[in-house]
Design a protein around this motif. Structure first.
Motif, mmCIF file in Angstrom:
data_model
loop_
_atom_site.group_PDB
_atom_site.id
_atom_site.type_symbol
_atom_site.label_atom_id
_atom_site.label_comp_id
_atom_site.label_asym_id
_atom_site.label_seq_id
_atom_site.Cartn_x
_atom_site.Cartn_y
_atom_site.Cartn_z
ATOM 1 N N ALA A 95 0.836 -1.207 0.000
ATOM 2 C CA ALA A 95 0.000 0.000 0.000
ATOM 3 C C ALA A 95 0.870 1.257 0.000
ATOM 4 O O ALA A 95 0.614 2.199 -0.765
ATOM 5 C CB ALA A 95 -0.939 -0.001 1.201
ATOM 6 N N TRP A 96 1.884 1.284 0.844
ATOM 7 C CA TRP A 96 2.758 2.456 0.907
ATOM 8 C C TRP A 96 3.501 2.641 -0.421
ATOM 9 O O TRP A 96 3.574 3.746 -0.939
ATOM 10 C CB TRP A 96 3.750 2.314 2.061
ATOM 11 C CG TRP A 96 3.177 2.661 3.401
ATOM 12 C CD1 TRP A 96 1.899 2.447 3.833
ATOM 13 C CD2 TRP A 96 3.860 3.273 4.486
ATOM 14 N NE1 TRP A 96 1.757 2.900 5.119
ATOM 15 C CE2 TRP A 96 2.949 3.408 5.550
ATOM 16 C CE3 TRP A 96 5.162 3.713 4.666
ATOM 17 C CZ2 TRP A 96 3.294 3.966 6.773
ATOM 18 C CZ3 TRP A 96 5.514 4.269 5.889
ATOM 19 C CH2 TRP A 96 4.581 4.395 6.923
ATOM 20 N N ALA A 97 4.026 1.560 -0.971
ATOM 21 C CA ALA A 97 4.735 1.646 -2.251
ATOM 22 C C ALA A 97 3.770 2.072 -3.361
ATOM 23 O O ALA A 97 4.144 2.854 -4.240
ATOM 24 C CB ALA A 97 5.391 0.312 -2.583
ATOM 25 N N GLY A 98 2.534 1.572 -3.318
ATOM 26 C CA GLY A 98 1.542 1.948 -4.325
ATOM 27 C C GLY A 98 1.279 3.445 -4.347
ATOM 28 O O GLY A 98 1.145 4.056 -5.424
ATOM 29 N N LYS A 99 1.225 4.067 -3.177
ATOM 30 C CA LYS A 99 1.030 5.526 -3.104
ATOM 31 C C LYS A 99 2.221 6.263 -3.721
ATOM 32 O O LYS A 99 2.048 7.270 -4.407
ATOM 33 C CB LYS A 99 0.848 5.974 -1.653
ATOM 34 C CG LYS A 99 -0.425 5.489 -1.018
ATOM 35 C CD LYS A 99 -1.589 6.292 -1.511
ATOM 36 C CE LYS A 99 -2.830 5.925 -0.694
ATOM 37 N NZ LYS A 99 -3.978 6.717 -1.090
ATOM 38 N N LEU A 100 3.414 5.752 -3.495
ATOM 39 C CA LEU A 100 4.600 6.371 -4.083
ATOM 40 C C LEU A 100 4.615 6.183 -5.597
ATOM 41 O O LEU A 100 4.917 7.119 -6.346
ATOM 42 C CB LEU A 100 5.871 5.812 -3.445
ATOM 43 C CG LEU A 100 7.197 6.315 -4.018
ATOM 44 C CD1 LEU A 100 7.271 7.838 -4.049
ATOM 45 C CD2 LEU A 100 8.362 5.708 -3.239
ATOM 46 N N VAL A 101 4.264 5.004 -6.069
ATOM 47 C CA VAL A 101 4.211 4.755 -7.509
ATOM 48 C C VAL A 101 3.204 5.707 -8.163
ATOM 49 O O VAL A 101 3.473 6.278 -9.230
ATOM 50 C CB VAL A 101 3.874 3.273 -7.808
ATOM 51 C CG1 VAL A 101 3.553 3.053 -9.278
ATOM 52 C CG2 VAL A 101 5.032 2.379 -7.367
ATOM 53 N N GLU A 102 2.060 5.920 -7.515
ATOM 54 C CA GLU A 102 1.061 6.873 -8.035
ATOM 55 C C GLU A 102 1.637 8.281 -8.112
ATOM 56 O O GLU A 102 1.422 8.999 -9.094
ATOM 57 C CB GLU A 102 -0.181 6.885 -7.140
ATOM 58 C CG GLU A 102 -1.040 5.659 -7.242
ATOM 59 C CD GLU A 102 -2.169 5.651 -6.215
ATOM 60 O OE1 GLU A 102 -2.427 6.700 -5.576
ATOM 61 O OE2 GLU A 102 -2.794 4.584 -6.039
ATOM 62 N N ALA A 103 2.352 8.695 -7.088
ATOM 63 C CA ALA A 103 2.945 10.036 -7.071
ATOM 64 C C ALA A 103 3.972 10.201 -8.188
ATOM 65 O O ALA A 103 4.010 11.241 -8.864
ATOM 66 C CB ALA A 103 3.582 10.319 -5.713
ATOM 67 N N VAL A 104 4.791 9.187 -8.396
ATOM 68 C CA VAL A 104 5.780 9.240 -9.467
ATOM 69 C C VAL A 104 5.076 9.257 -10.828
ATOM 70 O O VAL A 104 5.443 10.030 -11.714
ATOM 71 C CB VAL A 104 6.779 8.065 -9.355
ATOM 72 C CG1 VAL A 104 7.611 7.918 -10.621
ATOM 73 C CG2 VAL A 104 7.672 8.253 -8.134
ATOM 74 N N ALA A 105 4.048 8.447 -10.992
ATOM 75 C CA ALA A 105 3.311 8.399 -12.262
ATOM 76 C C ALA A 105 2.647 9.733 -12.579
ATOM 77 O O ALA A 105 2.471 10.081 -13.747
ATOM 78 C CB ALA A 105 2.275 7.278 -12.230
ATOM 79 N N ALA A 106 2.295 10.495 -11.563
ATOM 80 C CA ALA A 106 1.642 11.791 -11.771
ATOM 81 C C ALA A 106 2.648 12.900 -12.071
ATOM 82 O O ALA A 106 2.245 14.034 -12.360
ATOM 83 C CB ALA A 106 0.829 12.153 -10.529
#
Length: 182
Positions: A48-59
């Motif tokens: 979950a924590w990594a997923g939030k970071l991946v979303e931030a990088v993708a944005a």
């Protein structure tokens, strides 16, 4: 790389970074900064924590620079394989906890074992010789495994507001130097 030409993504650790933490202070001063927010700051879940970071990088609309502290460093390590190619230009990693130690009850099972895969982007790891959550030798081992340059922060505790590093101007200068070389 200049801060105005990049998306600076702050990744706090366990509990989030309070208003006196250097991450919060720096993010308030940098116009292109964003902070990764977690659903639950006191119960870390790597995916979950990594997923939030991946979303931030993708944005990101510009090259991304990750600035991580504590468990945010391990979140970055977990998330790194999922980043879009060539978006993340570098990572400034500060005070990773050694979750593989037997006395690390809170995060031990969540982020253990720690990946030893090299990061696919330049990184700099800042470590203290008196961090209660990670020995300097262990931080040195992490840096070697991840391909990170290592900075010896001396006897600085966990490099957070509780150890007297609220504004942490030395760290901001080190970040600027790191960005200059990207």
């Amino acid at each position: 790389m200049r801060s105005s030409d990049s998306d600076i993504i702050f990744v706090p650790g366990l509990g989030g970074a309070g208003p006196d933490h250097w991450q919060s202070r720096w993010a308030a001063r940098l116009s292109t900064a964003r902070r990764v927010e977690q659903e639950v700051w006191d119960e870390p879940h790597p995916e979950a924590w990594a997923g939030k970071l991946v979303e931030a990088v993708a944005a990101s609309t510009r090259p991304a620079l990750i600035v991580a502290h504590g468990l945010g460093v391990l979140t970055t390590i977990v998330a790194a394989p999922a980043f879009r190619r060539d978006v993340v230009r570098g990572a400034f990693l500060v005070a990773p906890p050694d979750v593989e130690r037997p006395d690390m009850r809170v995060h031990r099972h969540a982020f253990s074992p720690v990946s030893r895969e090299p990061l696919p982007f330049p990184s700099l790891l800042v470590a203290s010789r008196t961090d209660p959550l990670c020995s300097y030798e262990r931080a040195e081992d992490f840096a070697y495994s991840w391909g990170s340059a290592l900075v010896d922060a001396g006897e600085s505790g966990h490099l957070n507001d509780e150890s007297g590093h609220g504004p942490w101007p030395e760290g901001l200068m080190r970040l600027a130097g790191f960005m200059k070389d990207l």
